[in-house]
Design an enzyme around this catalytic site. Structure first.
Site, PDB file in Angstrom:
ATOM      1  N   LYS A   4      -6.343  -1.941  -1.038  1.00  0.00           N
ATOM      2  CA  LYS A   4      -7.292  -1.716   0.113  1.00  0.00           C
ATOM      3  C   LYS A   4      -7.865  -3.013   0.811  1.00  0.00           C
ATOM      4  CE  LYS A   4      -8.589   2.352   2.020  1.00  0.00           C
ATOM      5  NZ  LYS A   4      -7.565   3.509   2.181  1.00  0.00           N
ATOM      6  N   ASN A  46      -0.101  11.759   1.596  1.00  0.00           N
ATOM      7  CA  ASN A  46       0.534  10.692   1.097  1.00  0.00           C
ATOM      8  C   ASN A  46       0.216  10.734  -0.590  1.00  0.00           C
ATOM      9  OD1 ASN A  46      -1.657   9.053   0.614  1.00  0.00           O
ATOM     10  ND2 ASN A  46      -1.700   8.796   2.923  1.00  0.00           N
ATOM     11  N   TYR A  94       0.743  -1.092   0.009  1.00  0.00           N
ATOM     12  CA  TYR A  94       0.063   0.058   0.077  1.00  0.00           C
ATOM     13  C   TYR A  94       0.848   1.004  -0.119  1.00  0.00           C
ATOM     14  CZ  TYR A  94      -4.285   2.155   0.106  1.00  0.00           C
ATOM     15  OH  TYR A  94      -5.555   3.044  -0.226  1.00  0.00           O
ATOM     16  N   ARG A 103      -8.760  10.387  -8.293  1.00  0.00           N
ATOM     17  CA  ARG A 103      -7.909  11.152  -7.156  1.00  0.00           C
ATOM     18  C   ARG A 103      -7.048  10.058  -6.459  1.00  0.00           C
ATOM     19  NH1 ARG A 103      -6.551  12.521  -1.967  1.00  0.00           N
ATOM     20  NH2 ARG A 103      -7.642  10.553  -1.614  1.00  0.00           N
ATOM     21  N   ASP A 110     -13.688   5.907   2.945  1.00  0.00           N
ATOM     22  CA  ASP A 110     -12.361   5.842   3.808  1.00  0.00           C
ATOM     23  C   ASP A 110     -11.666   7.211   3.923  1.00  0.00           C
ATOM     24  OD1 ASP A 110     -10.816   4.381   5.424  1.00  0.00           O
ATOM     25  OD2 ASP A 110      -9.251   4.596   3.824  1.00  0.00           O
ATOM     26  N   ASP A 111     -11.845   8.011   2.806  1.00  0.00           N
ATOM     27  CA  ASP A 111     -10.800   9.277   2.530  1.00  0.00           C
ATOM     28  C   ASP A 111     -11.504  10.341   3.544  1.00  0.00           C
ATOM     29  OD1 ASP A 111      -9.135   8.283   0.374  1.00  0.00           O
ATOM     30  OD2 ASP A 111     -10.790   8.275  -0.902  1.00  0.00           O
ATOM     31  N   GLU A 168     -13.432   4.878  -2.691  1.00  0.00           N
ATOM     32  CA  GLU A 168     -12.175   5.137  -2.205  1.00  0.00           C
ATOM     33  C   GLU A 168     -11.605   5.925  -3.446  1.00  0.00           C
ATOM     34  OE1 GLU A 168      -8.448   4.717  -0.507  1.00  0.00           O
ATOM     35  OE2 GLU A 168     -10.309   4.131   0.170  1.00  0.00           O
ATOM     36  N   ASP A 169     -11.035   7.018  -3.188  1.00  0.00           N
ATOM     37  CA  ASP A 169     -10.262   7.970  -4.049  1.00  0.00           C
ATOM     38  C   ASP A 169     -10.924   8.369  -4.988  1.00  0.00           C
ATOM     39  OD1 ASP A 169      -7.966   7.676  -2.087  1.00  0.00           O
ATOM     40  OD2 ASP A 169      -6.709   6.546  -3.732  1.00  0.00           O
TER      41      ASP A 169
END
Length: 570
Positions: free
Chosen positions: A180, A424, A109, A162, A274-275, A251-252
């Site tokens: 993930k 990150n 990850y 993203r 989650d973000d 996610e993202d």
């Protein structure tokens, strides 16, 4: 599905039911044992001659695979090797990760997964998960039916726009969904048999990808606006029909889309982002841990964000909820938060202010108190000088934003400033852990979004706690799916943050770490799962009966990477 864990009705023994023999069995990563197949299994399952005659247990297999891993000279090379192991033997893959979790988490990850997403079309080996592309928008139920799972416990879906701090990676975003779900299994014990990564391919605006002759995704500009939302709506409707009891994690997604999808669907299915929510919980857990050092109450904290995107929105909302639980009103709590973006301090009278920034915008009266020329932006340094924050969080994705001047300003105003450069991958961190420690003369309480090596300063070794969402979402998934929780709420993430902070020991704090060491992450996930289930019962999103022997039930539900006996069931 072809492979499934079952329990013998007579003996109570757990075994793996398989429907393949011979090469078909060896090529199934969920059932393959490689050289660890027993003599009896080789006879019964048609494996004689297909394997070398020597029989080795998992101990010898681990030695061989770790030896191969160490021969790879780059992080991406190691990532590719682990992916190949993942594709041929899931038990061995997860056992290797478990044995070397501190070394291998950054490979599977962050930060290496970012490079893997960028290079996805060039390192692609074999399919995993589902690609739901816009050109097949009328066939989504058919695509879901092609999944190897009939009832996945957890789905992670992305549209690749993203990816970490790297932006639009198109179809390469699938690497994030896969990675993930690896963490759901490694850290939270969700069986790999029960997870499904999905990539929503609506095109890409990354010209380098469109120009790449090997690019694997749709070669078109991204679909946007009403057409994009209609596509996502179709996908959600199909998931609700095909997998009505699945936990779906977003996610993202681009910050606007991320917030829109969460708000649109959070009350219609079991889902979270989650973000937004996972990042919020892990950051808040770090704050709770830091306050054990500073001995200050939460209600006296002043929080400044550098970066005002979806992550800041999520952290800010959960921070406000925690302050409300501590006795403040919502409006009082919001006055403890300041946000600074690329245009300076976010103020309410800024033209064309995004909705997700408006919640924490400061009023014009406060802005007028800053010493500045009319119309000039109010910089992060000016905000720190004026507000004297106790907490500085970086969610900007801008390397170097926390300059020496910024860190020293925080340290000059607070005895133990809380400084979290959370962006990150590592290349996007607002500052390095070493810089934060050195520039504050060892006084800053530091947590980072990416992994950093321990820092030596003033004769002391500081272990840097990574605010890794893997401390939160696997435990959330374990609790939600085991207890059959119907909805995921912010209150559950607040409970998760408190539970994670409770796992941090005095020894961790003495070492400078605000999070437990990675080898204890399953312990953290169990604590999070217990807290989430209890909160769900309080909120009437789960039946009270699930509280009976709760911790024991959750422990038993956690999958362990170990070979099980195989039985052929045609």
């Amino acid at each position: 599905m072809a492979t499934r864990i079952k329990i013998d009705a007579v003996t109570g023994e757990r075994y793996l039911a398989v429907r393949r023999k011979g090469l078909g069995l060896i090529e199934d990563p969920l059932a393959n044992k490689g050289t660890a197949f027993t003599a009896e299994e080789r006879d019964l399952l048609g494996l004689r001659g297909l394997l070398p005659p020597a029989q080795f247990g998992i101990k010898e297999q681990l030695a061989r695979t770790y030896e191969h891993f160490r021969t790879k000279t780059t992080p991406l090379g190691k990532h590719v090797y682990l992916n190949s192991l993942h594709d041929r033997n899931e038990v061995l893959f997860y056992r290797l990760l478990q044995e070397h979790i501190e070394e291998m988490m950054p490979i599977i990850y962050t930060p290496t997964v970012g490079e893997a997403c960028q290079q996805f079309s060039h390192i692609y080996r074999r399919p995993r998960g589902l690609f739901v592309s816009y050109d097949l928008k009328d066939r989504i139920p058919e695509l879901l039916a092609n999944a190897r799972l009939r009832a996945p416990r957890v789905i992670v879906v992305t549209d690749g726009e993203r990816i970490l701090g790297l932006g639009d990676q198109g179809a390469g975003g699938m690497g994030i969904s896969i990675g993930k779900l690896c963490l759901y299994t490694l850290c939270g014990g969700i069986p790999p048999y029960d997870t499904l990564p999905i990539m929503l391919d609506v095109g890409t605006d990354n010209q380098a990808l469109l120009d790449d002759p090997l690019y694997l995704g749709l070669r078109r500009a991204r679909v946007r606006g009403p057409k994009y939302q209609a596509f996502v709506d179709r996908f959600v409707d199909a998931v609700r029909t095909a997998f009505p009891h699945t936990l779906l994690q977003w996610e993202d997604f681009l910050k606007g889309n991320a917030i829109t999808q969460l708000q649109r669907f959070r009350d219609r299915l079991c889902t979270f982002n989650d973000d937004i929510q996972g990042t919020a919980a892990v950051a808040l857990a770090g704050i709770f841990s830091a306050l054990r050092v500073t001995k200050q109450p939460l209600t006296e904290q002043r929080l400044v964000f550098a970066g005002a995107g979806a992550a800041a929105q999520g952290i800010g909302d959960l921070f406000v909820l925690a302050l409300q639980h501590a006795g403040l009103t919502r409006d009082e709590a919001r006055r403890h938060v300041w946000t600074v973006d690329s245009k300076g301090l976010v103020v309410a009278d800024r033209p064309n202010l995004d909705d997700f920034k408006r919640a924490f915008a400061r009023d014009a009266t406060e802005a007028a108190a800053y010493p500045r020329r009319d119309g000039a932006t109010i910089s992060l340094h000016e905000v720190i000088a004026h507000v004297q924050p106790t907490i500085l969080l970086g969610t900007s994705g801008t390397a170097g934003m926390f300059s020496e001047t910024i860190v020293r300003a925080m340290a000059a105003q607070q005895t133990r400033p809380i400084i979290f450069p959370l962006s990150n991958p590592t290349s996007k961190a607002e500052c390095t852990a070493a810089d934060a420690i050195r520039w504050s003369d060892g006084h800053a309480l530091v947590a980072t979004g990416s992994p950093f090596e321990p820092v030596l300063h003033g004769g002391k070794r500081y272990r840097i706690g990574q605010g890794n969402n893997a401390y939160i979402f696997p435990g959330v998934g374990l609790g939600v799916t085991t207890a059959k929780i119907r909805r995921v709420t912010d209150g559950m993430f607040l409970a998760a943050a408190r539970a994670l902070a409770s796992v941090v020991t005095p020894r961790d704090l003495n070492e400078g770490a605000l999070f437990p060491a990675l080898p204890r992450i399953r312990e953290a996930s169990l604590a999070v799962a217990v807290a989430v289930v209890r909160r769900a019962v309080e909120e009437s999103h789960a039946a009270p009966k699930v509280l009976h022997r709760l911790e024991s039930t959750l422990q038993q539900a956690m999958w362990t990477p170990a070979y099980l006996p195989l039985r052929y069931e045609a």
